[in-house]
Design a protein around this motif. Structure first.
Motif, PDB file in Angstrom:
ATOM      1  N   VAL A  91       8.903  -1.793   7.932  1.00 44.76           N
ATOM      2  CA  VAL A  91       8.557  -2.577   6.722  1.00 44.76           C
ATOM      3  C   VAL A  91       7.211  -1.932   6.064  1.00 44.76           C
ATOM      4  N   ASN A  92       6.178  -1.820   6.970  1.00 42.81           N
ATOM      5  CA  ASN A  92       4.919  -1.497   6.654  1.00 42.81           C
ATOM      6  C   ASN A  92       4.736  -0.095   6.082  1.00 42.81           C
ATOM      7  N   GLU A  93       5.655   0.651   6.762  1.00 41.08           N
ATOM      8  CA  GLU A  93       5.452   2.076   6.551  1.00 41.08           C
ATOM      9  C   GLU A  93       6.292   2.344   4.886  1.00 41.08           C
ATOM     10  N   VAL A  94       7.093   1.604   4.928  1.00 42.94           N
ATOM     11  CA  VAL A  94       7.846   1.606   3.426  1.00 42.94           C
ATOM     12  C   VAL A  94       7.015   0.991   2.407  1.00 42.94           C
ATOM     13  N   VAL A  95       6.181   0.039   2.593  1.00 41.34           N
ATOM     14  CA  VAL A  95       5.550  -0.627   1.649  1.00 41.34           C
ATOM     15  C   VAL A  95       4.359   0.329   1.432  1.00 41.34           C
ATOM     16  N   ASN A  96       3.838   0.952   2.438  1.00 41.21           N
ATOM     17  CA  ASN A  96       2.673   1.997   2.084  1.00 41.21           C
ATOM     18  C   ASN A  96       3.273   2.974   1.257  1.00 41.21           C
ATOM     19  N   GLY A  97       4.714   3.548   1.403  1.00 43.04           N
ATOM     20  CA  GLY A  97       5.045   4.656   0.516  1.00 43.04           C
ATOM     21  C   GLY A  97       5.343   4.386  -0.765  1.00 43.04           C
ATOM     22  N   LEU A  98       5.834   3.053  -0.839  1.00 35.72           N
ATOM     23  CA  LEU A  98       6.181   2.547  -2.307  1.00 35.72           C
ATOM     24  C   LEU A  98       5.080   2.394  -3.114  1.00 35.72           C
ATOM     25  N   LEU A  99       3.973   1.961  -2.696  1.00 35.58           N
ATOM     26  CA  LEU A  99       2.597   1.658  -3.184  1.00 35.58           C
ATOM     27  C   LEU A  99       1.432   2.894  -2.898  1.00 35.58           C
ATOM     28  N   HIS A 100       2.142   4.053  -2.673  1.00 36.03           N
ATOM     29  CA  HIS A 100       0.987   4.910  -2.519  1.00 36.03           C
ATOM     30  C   HIS A 100       0.239   5.267  -3.693  1.00 36.03           C
ATOM     31  N   ASP A 101       0.905   5.396  -4.891  1.00 36.77           N
ATOM     32  CA  ASP A 101      -0.071   5.458  -6.378  1.00 36.77           C
ATOM     33  C   ASP A 101      -0.506   4.119  -6.863  1.00 36.77           C
ATOM     34  N   GLY A 102      -0.158   2.912  -6.137  1.00 37.39           N
ATOM     35  CA  GLY A 102      -0.452   1.711  -6.678  1.00 37.39           C
ATOM     36  C   GLY A 102       0.700   0.840  -7.195  1.00 37.39           C
ATOM     37  N   PRO A 103       0.593  -0.168  -7.553  1.00 32.18           N
ATOM     38  CA  PRO A 103       1.702  -1.015  -7.941  1.00 32.18           C
ATOM     39  C   PRO A 103       1.940  -0.713  -9.527  1.00 32.18           C
ATOM     40  N   GLY A 104       3.062  -1.094  -9.981  1.00 26.29           N
ATOM     41  CA  GLY A 104       3.332  -0.563 -11.437  1.00 26.29           C
ATOM     42  C   GLY A 104       5.070  -0.491 -11.336  1.00 26.29           C
ATOM     43  N   GLU A 105       5.266  -0.052 -13.045  1.00 26.16           N
ATOM     44  CA  GLU A 105       6.829  -0.207 -13.052  1.00 26.16           C
ATOM     45  C   GLU A 105       7.618   0.836 -12.240  1.00 26.16           C
ATOM     46  N   HIS A 106       6.752   1.740 -12.025  1.00 22.94           N
ATOM     47  CA  HIS A 106       7.578   3.079 -11.110  1.00 22.94           C
ATOM     48  C   HIS A 106       8.108   2.415  -9.682  1.00 22.94           C
ATOM     49  N   VAL A 107       7.687   1.611  -9.154  1.00 21.23           N
ATOM     50  CA  VAL A 107       7.973   0.863  -7.987  1.00 21.23           C
ATOM     51  C   VAL A 107       9.115   0.254  -7.852  1.00 21.23           C
ATOM     52  N   PRO A 108      10.350   0.753  -7.078  1.00 20.03           N
ATOM     53  CA  PRO A 108      11.361   0.060  -7.027  1.00 20.03           C
ATOM     54  C   PRO A 108      11.253  -1.259  -6.174  1.00 20.03           C
ATOM     55  N   PRO A 109      12.167  -2.213  -6.225  1.00 18.93           N
ATOM     56  CA  PRO A 109      12.138  -3.416  -5.579  1.00 18.93           C
ATOM     57  C   PRO A 109      12.409  -2.913  -4.083  1.00 18.93           C
ATOM     58  N   LEU A 110      11.877  -3.724  -3.118  1.00 16.13           N
ATOM     59  CA  LEU A 110      12.103  -3.541  -1.684  1.00 16.13           C
ATOM     60  C   LEU A 110      13.072  -4.739  -1.271  1.00 16.13           C
ATOM     61  N   ALA A 111      14.039  -4.447  -0.450  1.00 14.81           N
ATOM     62  CA  ALA A 111      14.874  -5.344   0.153  1.00 14.81           C
ATOM     63  C   ALA A 111      14.643  -5.125   1.811  1.00 14.81           C
ATOM     64  N   VAL A 112      15.000  -6.073   2.507  1.00 15.88           N
ATOM     65  CA  VAL A 112      14.609  -5.967   3.983  1.00 15.88           C
ATOM     66  C   VAL A 112      15.770  -6.478   4.864  1.00 15.88           C
ATOM     67  N   VAL A 113      16.405  -5.962   5.891  1.00 17.20           N
ATOM     68  CA  VAL A 113      17.286  -6.139   6.683  1.00 17.20           C
ATOM     69  C   VAL A 113      16.583  -6.154   7.933  1.00 17.20           C
ATOM     70  N   PRO A 114      16.668  -7.192   8.854  1.00 21.70           N
ATOM     71  CA  PRO A 114      15.779  -7.293  10.316  1.00 21.70           C
ATOM     72  C   PRO A 114      16.390  -6.713  11.182  1.00 21.70           C
ATOM     73  N   GLY A 115      15.646  -5.721  12.032  1.00 18.20           N
ATOM     74  CA  GLY A 115      16.152  -4.791  12.936  1.00 18.20           C
ATOM     75  C   GLY A 115      15.152  -4.925  14.108  1.00 18.20           C
ATOM     76  N   GLY A 116      13.938  -5.417  14.107  1.00 18.30           N
ATOM     77  CA  GLY A 116      12.949  -5.525  15.041  1.00 18.30           C
ATOM     78  C   GLY A 116      13.117  -6.726  15.963  1.00 18.30           C
ATOM     79  N   SER A 117      12.001  -6.885  16.761  1.00 17.73           N
ATOM     80  CA  SER A 117      12.051  -8.154  17.648  1.00 17.73           C
ATOM     81  C   SER A 117      11.595  -9.362  17.254  1.00 17.73           C
ATOM     82  N   THR A 118      10.529  -9.054  15.881  1.00 17.12           N
ATOM     83  CA  THR A 118       9.965 -10.131  15.344  1.00 17.12           C
ATOM     84  C   THR A 118      10.363 -10.494  14.128  1.00 17.12           C
ATOM     85  N   ASN A 119      10.406  -9.462  13.280  1.00 17.36           N
ATOM     86  CA  ASN A 119      10.784  -9.475  11.755  1.00 17.36           C
ATOM     87  C   ASN A 119      10.204 -10.507  10.929  1.00 17.36           C
ATOM     88  N   VAL A 120       8.742 -10.603  11.022  1.00 18.16           N
ATOM     89  CA  VAL A 120       7.939 -11.791  10.358  1.00 18.16           C
ATOM     90  C   VAL A 120       8.121 -11.644   8.805  1.00 18.16           C
TER      91      VAL A 120
END
Length: 340
Positions: A67-96
């Motif tokens: 999730v952290n890597e995906v967030v950093n990629g989506l917001l590489h150029d900052g927030p804005g309308e060019h950023v698609p929504p993020l959905a998450v399906v848990p697959g780790g040990s904690t999934n906070v």
């Protein structure tokens, strides 16, 4: 609707069978493209490309590191309308992060919830945090060779006295004790040891009892408009509540933290074993309220700066990133749209 699924094949609780069932369920209603991560930072590369290509939604299938890597990629150029929504399906040990969004812990149930939300158009904007490190190096805090690791950390601190580029985090940042524990657990995982709640407890106990941090605290914190406080060995910055989980049990030193406000901070100064055991009981309580000598708490902060007179481990979203002598943290309101 075009969906990019960024899947981590090494995620703790997602085997190939589970992954295939999740993808088949998504493919019943979405035009799905799947990309498996192959190296550290790959999730960011894939998410950044998705922004350029105009994908409608990006789904992270993995743990909090994914999730952290995906967030950093989506917001590489900052927030804005060019950023698609993020959905998450848990697959780790904690999934906070997934749990903070109210997703089911079972990947297939969470997938069905994501599809229900997409059909109904349910999204929300959430706050996130950014963190810039100073004196940073990717050297581990102590393992596998403490002397070599310390030498590398000292060399990195001397070579990088400036603040680095900010990185996004979704739910937590930390400098000191918690990052050291995470680093020790990750070192065990690199040797093939499975990550469990017991492993975290053992490493946290060993780090606290035998580590230098609590006896010789190295950190100070400065918040806007307040005098600096020094003598800290632990500082947790939270964007959600609970801060993390130990199995099914919430670990909650910052119960008021929320995606709808600024950052919450929990810090500890020099603390004995008996008092630390009391604090541990309190953060596991149904109504946590940790107070007392050496305890510092702040709610809804826009920014803060942590500094240390010797290199400390640092982490973002439960991922140990090396050592640093400073961390500058900021809250960014309405930074990202997520499938709610």
């Amino acid at each position: 609707m075009r969906a990019l699924v960024v899947a981590n094949p090494a995620a703790t609780t997602t085997n190939r069978g589970v992954r295939d069932r999740v993808l088949n369920t998504l493919a019943d209603e979405l035009q799905v493209e799947v990309a498996e991560t192959t190296h550290r930072g790959h999730g960011s590369e894939l998410a950044r490309k998705a922004c350029v290509e105009g994908v409608d939604v990006v789904l992270a299938l993995g743990g909090d590191g994914t999730v952290n890597e995906v967030v950093n990629g989506l917001l590489h150029d900052g927030p804005g309308e060019h950023v698609p929504p993020l959905a998450v399906v848990p697959g780790g040990s904690t999934n906070v992060f997934s749990r903070a969004l109210g997703r089911a812990r079972d990947p297939l149930a969470a997938t069905r919830e994501v599809l229900d939300s997409l059909r109904a158009g349910r999204t929300r904007q959430i706050s996130l945090g950014t963190a810039s490190a100073r004196g940073a190096t990717t050297a581990p805090a102590r393992l596998p060779d403490p002397k070599l690791a310390q030498a590398a950390a000292d060399a990195g601190a001397a070579a990088h006295p400036e603040w680095g580029e900010p990185r996004w985090f979704a739910f937590s940042a930390g400098l000191g004790f918690d990052a050291d524990v995470i680093g020790r657990v990750e070192a065990h995982r690199a040797r093939g040891v499975r990550s469990t709640g017991l492993l975290y407890v053992l490493e946290a106990t060993g780090t606290f009892v035998f580590g230098r941090g609590r006896r010789d605290p190295a950190m100070s914190i400065e918040l806007v408009g307040e005098p600096a406080i020094d003598g800290l060995f632990l500082c947790l910055v939270s964007n959600v509540s609970p801060w993390t989980y130990l199995g099914a049990r919430a670990v909650n030193p910052t119960p008021d933290a929320s995606f709808d406000s600024g950052l919450d901070v929990f810090a500890l100064g020099r603390t004995g074993i008996a008092r630390m055991l009391q604090h541990v009981r309190e953060v596991f309580a149904a109504r946590p309220d940790v107070r007392g000598e050496g305890v510092h708490r702040w709610h809804d902060q826009a920014e803060l700066t942590l500094t240390a007179h010797r290199p400390q481990g640092w982490q973002l979203d439960g991922d140990h990133l090396g050592t640093a002598t400073g961390l500058r943290v900021r809250s960014v309101p309405s930074a990202l749209t997520v499938v709610a």
